[in-house]
Design an enzyme around this catalytic site. Structure first.
Site, PDB file in Angstrom:
ATOM      1  N   ARG A   1       0.820  -1.215   0.000  1.00 42.57           N
ATOM      2  CA  ARG A   1       0.000   0.000   0.000  1.00 42.57           C
ATOM      3  C   ARG A   1       0.857   1.270   0.000  1.00 42.57           C
ATOM      4  NH1 ARG A   1      -5.420   2.545   0.215  1.00 42.57           N
ATOM      5  NH2 ARG A   1      -4.584   4.636   0.212  1.00 42.57           N
TER       6      ARG A   1
ATOM      7  N   ARG B   1     -10.652   5.566  -3.386  1.00 41.30           N
ATOM      8  CA  ARG B   1      -9.604   5.089  -2.460  1.00 41.30           C
ATOM      9  C   ARG B   1      -9.356   6.157  -1.404  1.00 41.30           C
ATOM     10  NH1 ARG B   1      -9.021  -0.091  -3.625  1.00 41.30           N
ATOM     11  NH2 ARG B   1      -9.426  -0.320  -5.825  1.00 41.30           N
ATOM     12  N   ILE B   2      -9.033   5.696  -0.195  1.00 42.15           N
ATOM     13  CA  ILE B   2      -8.616   6.620   0.855  1.00 42.15           C
ATOM     14  C   ILE B   2      -7.200   7.093   0.516  1.00 42.15           C
ATOM     15  CG2 ILE B   2      -8.195   6.873   3.335  1.00 42.15           C
ATOM     16  CD1 ILE B   2     -11.033   6.058   2.811  1.00 42.15           C
TER      17      ILE B   2
ATOM     18  N   HIS C   1     -18.910  14.374  -1.712  1.00 41.94           N
ATOM     19  CA  HIS C   1     -19.479  13.173  -1.090  1.00 41.94           C
ATOM     20  C   HIS C   1     -21.006  13.232  -1.185  1.00 41.94           C
ATOM     21  CE1 HIS C   1     -19.719   9.751   1.605  1.00 41.94           C
ATOM     22  NE2 HIS C   1     -20.706  10.374   2.224  1.00 41.94           N
TER      23      HIS C   1
ATOM     24  N   GLY D   1      -8.991  11.388   7.884  1.00 37.58           N
ATOM     25  CA  GLY D   1     -10.142  10.543   8.206  1.00 37.58           C
ATOM     26  C   GLY D   1     -10.959  10.202   6.966  1.00 37.58           C
TER      27      GLY D   1
ATOM     28  N   ASP E   1     -14.066  11.061   5.078  1.00 35.00           N
ATOM     29  CA  ASP E   1     -15.124  12.069   4.900  1.00 35.00           C
ATOM     30  C   ASP E   1     -15.301  12.942   6.146  1.00 35.00           C
ATOM     31  OD1 ASP E   1     -15.636  10.982   2.332  1.00 35.00           O
ATOM     32  OD2 ASP E   1     -16.944   9.470   3.203  1.00 35.00           O
TER      33      ASP E   1
HETATM   34  C1  GRF Z   1     -20.272  11.082  -6.595  1.00 39.14           C
HETATM   35  O1  GRF Z   1     -21.578  10.893  -6.142  1.00 39.14           O
HETATM   36  C2  GRF Z   1     -19.384  11.539  -5.484  1.00 39.14           C
HETATM   37  O2  GRF Z   1     -20.061  12.229  -4.491  1.00 39.14           O
HETATM   38  C3  GRF Z   1     -18.858  10.258  -4.913  1.00 39.14           C
HETATM   39  O3  GRF Z   1     -18.678   9.430  -6.009  1.00 39.14           O
HETATM   40  C4  GRF Z   1     -19.619   9.774  -7.020  1.00 39.14           C
HETATM   41  C5  GRF Z   1     -18.856   9.922  -8.300  1.00 39.14           C
HETATM   42  O4  GRF Z   1     -19.702  10.079  -9.398  1.00 39.14           O
HETATM   43  N1  GRF Z   1     -17.649  10.476  -4.145  1.00 39.14           N
HETATM   44  P1  GRF Z   1     -19.116  10.464 -10.815  1.00 39.14           P
HETATM   45  O5  GRF Z   1     -18.036   9.442 -11.147  1.00 39.14           O
HETATM   46  O6  GRF Z   1     -18.570  11.846 -10.732  1.00 39.14           O
HETATM   47  O7  GRF Z   1     -20.281  10.342 -11.745  1.00 39.14           O
END
Ligand code: GRF
Length: 212
Positions: free
Chosen positions: A66, A92-93, A110, A144, A146
């Site tokens: 990793r 990925r984080i 998010h 963290g 989100d």
């Molecule tokens: C979005 O809903 C975003 O919030 C989340 O992953 C999704 C990605 O969608 N992290 P896209 O690939 O931009 O259509």
């Protein structure tokens, strides 16, 4: 001079498209200079190439070391000279190798109103919780999941007959409005107090369709 934005995306790339569309059609103060992915076949890379953007892939192999992947990703991103890194559906984080090199200069979008429903499958989490309102959040990335400071949010109603997909698509529509505005405001150094949303992105959150 435009803010140099690097985007990381793993999937469909609709948020990347929204950033690119705004760059093409509005007088924004940013420029997407490169797009990277952990998945070489991701649609986001195809979209970026079609928009004549630089692309790079750092494939993630499960079982691999990793920390080596973290460093390779950090090196690939930093080689593009970003002022701001945008995670637009990057699944990925991020490791410290990257977070430490761009302190307070990484943002994520998010599909929930954080701090509710962090992590994977946020629209499904909202449905399982019986939420009537959910939405999207653009926030600074910390170590963290989100958890970083919130920059902007938009609310989205949950309808009685929603599936995770229909709800996620309604959330995406708001993401496509909010994300380019946040990046543009960032580029204009107008984001110190978070992002004001006087009108459109805050949707109606009540109606007969989702009334009990
Ligand atoms: C979005 O809903 C975003 O919030 C989340 O992953 C999704 C990605 O969608 N992290 P896209 O690939 O931009 O259509």
């Amino acid at each position: 001079m435009s803010l140099r934005v690097v985007v990381l995306a793993s999937g469909a790339g609709s948020n990347l498209s929204a950033l690119l569309d705004a760059e093409r059609t509005r007088r924004v103060a940013y420029e997407v200079v490169a797009v990277g992915s952990d998945r070489p076949s991701s649609k986001a890379l195809t979209l970026a190439a079609a928009a004549a953007k630089r692309t790079f892939a750092v494939p993630f192999k499960s079982g691999g070391e990793r920390s080596l992947w973290d460093k390779a990703l950090a090196d690939a991103v930093m080689a593009e000279g970003p002022d701001l890194l945008v995670l637009a559906g990057f699944m990925r984080i991020l490791g410290r190798a990257l977070i430490d090199r761009l302190p307070r200069r990484i943002i994520n979008v998010h599909p929930s109103l954080l701090p509710a429903f962090p992590g994977l499958a946020a629209p499904a989490q909202a449905l399982a919780a019986g939420a009537h309102i959910t939405g999207c959040t653009v926030h600074l990335v910390d170590a963290g999941v989100d958890t970083g400071p919130i920059l902007a949010q938009a609310a989205v109603p949950v309808m009685r007959d929603d599936s995770p997909e229909t709800l996620h698509n309604r959330i995406r529509e708001q993401e496509h409005t909010v994300l380019p505005i946040v990046v543009d405001l960032w580029a204009r150094k107008a984001l110190e107090q978070g992002c004001p949303f006087p009108s459109d992105p805050l949707t109606v959150v009540w109606g007969p369709d989702n009334a009990d």
